[in-house]
Design an enzyme around this catalytic site. Sequence first.
Site, mmCIF file in Angstrom:
data_model
loop_
_atom_site.group_PDB
_atom_site.id
_atom_site.type_symbol
_atom_site.label_atom_id
_atom_site.label_comp_id
_atom_site.label_asym_id
_atom_site.label_seq_id
_atom_site.Cartn_x
_atom_site.Cartn_y
_atom_site.Cartn_z
ATOM 1 N N HIS A 31 -12.659 -7.876 -24.287
ATOM 2 C CA HIS A 31 -13.143 -6.602 -24.138
ATOM 3 C C HIS A 31 -14.735 -6.421 -23.842
ATOM 4 C CE1 HIS A 31 -9.474 -4.046 -24.626
ATOM 5 N NE2 HIS A 31 -9.127 -4.677 -26.053
ATOM 6 N N HIS A 78 -9.069 -12.102 -27.381
ATOM 7 C CA HIS A 78 -8.679 -10.696 -26.752
ATOM 8 C C HIS A 78 -9.942 -9.739 -27.102
ATOM 9 C CE1 HIS A 78 -5.696 -7.242 -26.730
ATOM 10 N NE2 HIS A 78 -6.673 -6.424 -26.854
ATOM 11 N N GLU A 79 -10.525 -9.811 -28.024
ATOM 12 C CA GLU A 79 -11.889 -9.051 -28.375
ATOM 13 C C GLU A 79 -12.972 -9.243 -27.507
ATOM 14 O OE1 GLU A 79 -10.856 -6.472 -30.093
ATOM 15 O OE2 GLU A 79 -9.025 -7.453 -30.807
ATOM 16 N N CYS A 82 -2.445 -3.472 -27.131
ATOM 17 C CA CYS A 82 -3.879 -3.112 -27.373
ATOM 18 C C CYS A 82 -4.179 -1.623 -27.549
ATOM 19 C CB CYS A 82 -4.511 -3.468 -25.772
ATOM 20 S SG CYS A 82 -6.148 -3.063 -25.725
HETATM 21 C C1 SB9 Z 1 -2.605 -8.899 -30.710
HETATM 22 N N1 SB9 Z 1 -3.335 -7.725 -30.973
HETATM 23 C C2 SB9 Z 1 -4.860 -7.765 -30.555
HETATM 24 C C3 SB9 Z 1 -5.107 -8.911 -30.064
HETATM 25 C C4 SB9 Z 1 -4.274 -9.929 -29.832
HETATM 26 C C5 SB9 Z 1 -3.072 -9.957 -30.051
HETATM 27 C C6 SB9 Z 1 -1.074 -8.696 -30.933
HETATM 28 C C7 SB9 Z 1 -5.463 -6.792 -30.871
HETATM 29 C C8 SB9 Z 1 -5.090 -5.377 -30.787
HETATM 30 C C9 SB9 Z 1 -6.073 -4.244 -31.033
HETATM 31 N N2 SB9 Z 1 -6.993 -4.084 -29.896
HETATM 32 O O1 SB9 Z 1 -6.536 -3.524 -28.836
HETATM 33 C C10 SB9 Z 1 -8.192 -4.726 -29.776
HETATM 34 O O2 SB9 Z 1 -8.523 -4.884 -28.881
HETATM 35 NI NI NI Z 2 -7.494 -4.430 -27.209
#
Ligand code: SB9
Ligand code: NI
Length: 191
Positions: A164, A160-161, A117
């Site tokens: 957040h 993942h986003e 991240c």
């Molecule tokens: C990987 N990277 C991300 C999500 C899932 C897997 C390897 C994004 C990384 C950037 N980031 O922090 C976004 O929130």
């Molecule tokens: Ni992230």
Amino acid sequence: MRKVNSSFITMKDIVREGDPILRKKTKPVQFPLSDEDFKRAESLLIFLKNSQDKRMAEKYDLREGVGLAANQIGWDKQVFAVYFTDEQDKQFAYIFCNPKITSHSSAMVYLEEGEGCLSVDRVVKGYVPRYERVTIHAFTPEGIPFTLKLKGYAAVVIQHELDHLNGVMFYDHINKKDPSRLPEVEFIRPL
Ligand code: SB9
Ligand code: NI
């Protein structure tokens, strides 16, 4: 009031873990976006493109990223951008406003190498279980609704986003006692 960079994002604009904005549920945007918010939304995607452009990344000392959420630049709104190529060489470049997962598989996947991240300046080892398939509904910065069905790597990044925007960090999903332990679900496989 926090200063939010609205044009050119560099690493100094990225909020790091410990900042409470990363643990807050962000607020929906209202359409039409103000000119300033429209630029902010686009700046998320521009950062990702720059971070993957060798010349730009070196010049501005950018860490490579495939996704970036609004609260990671201190902007308390439900907006994120993604920019990557999936397992089938399909290109993804999107800005999502007010995104919602409308359905998901029961089957799960995880990245063998774990996740990282841009707001976390350390390596966190462990498997992050994600749904293998998700359907996501969102709006473009222009306010046009769209729906995407995503699987595999694309589904992982989007989750993942979206996490957040709900104040969730990837390591919240890692088993605390044993980071390589997987949840007890019927179908889960590495990507
Ligand atoms: C990987 N990277 C991300 C999500 C899932 C897997 C390897 C994004 C990384 C950037 N980031 O922090 C976004 O929130
Ligand atoms: Ni992230």
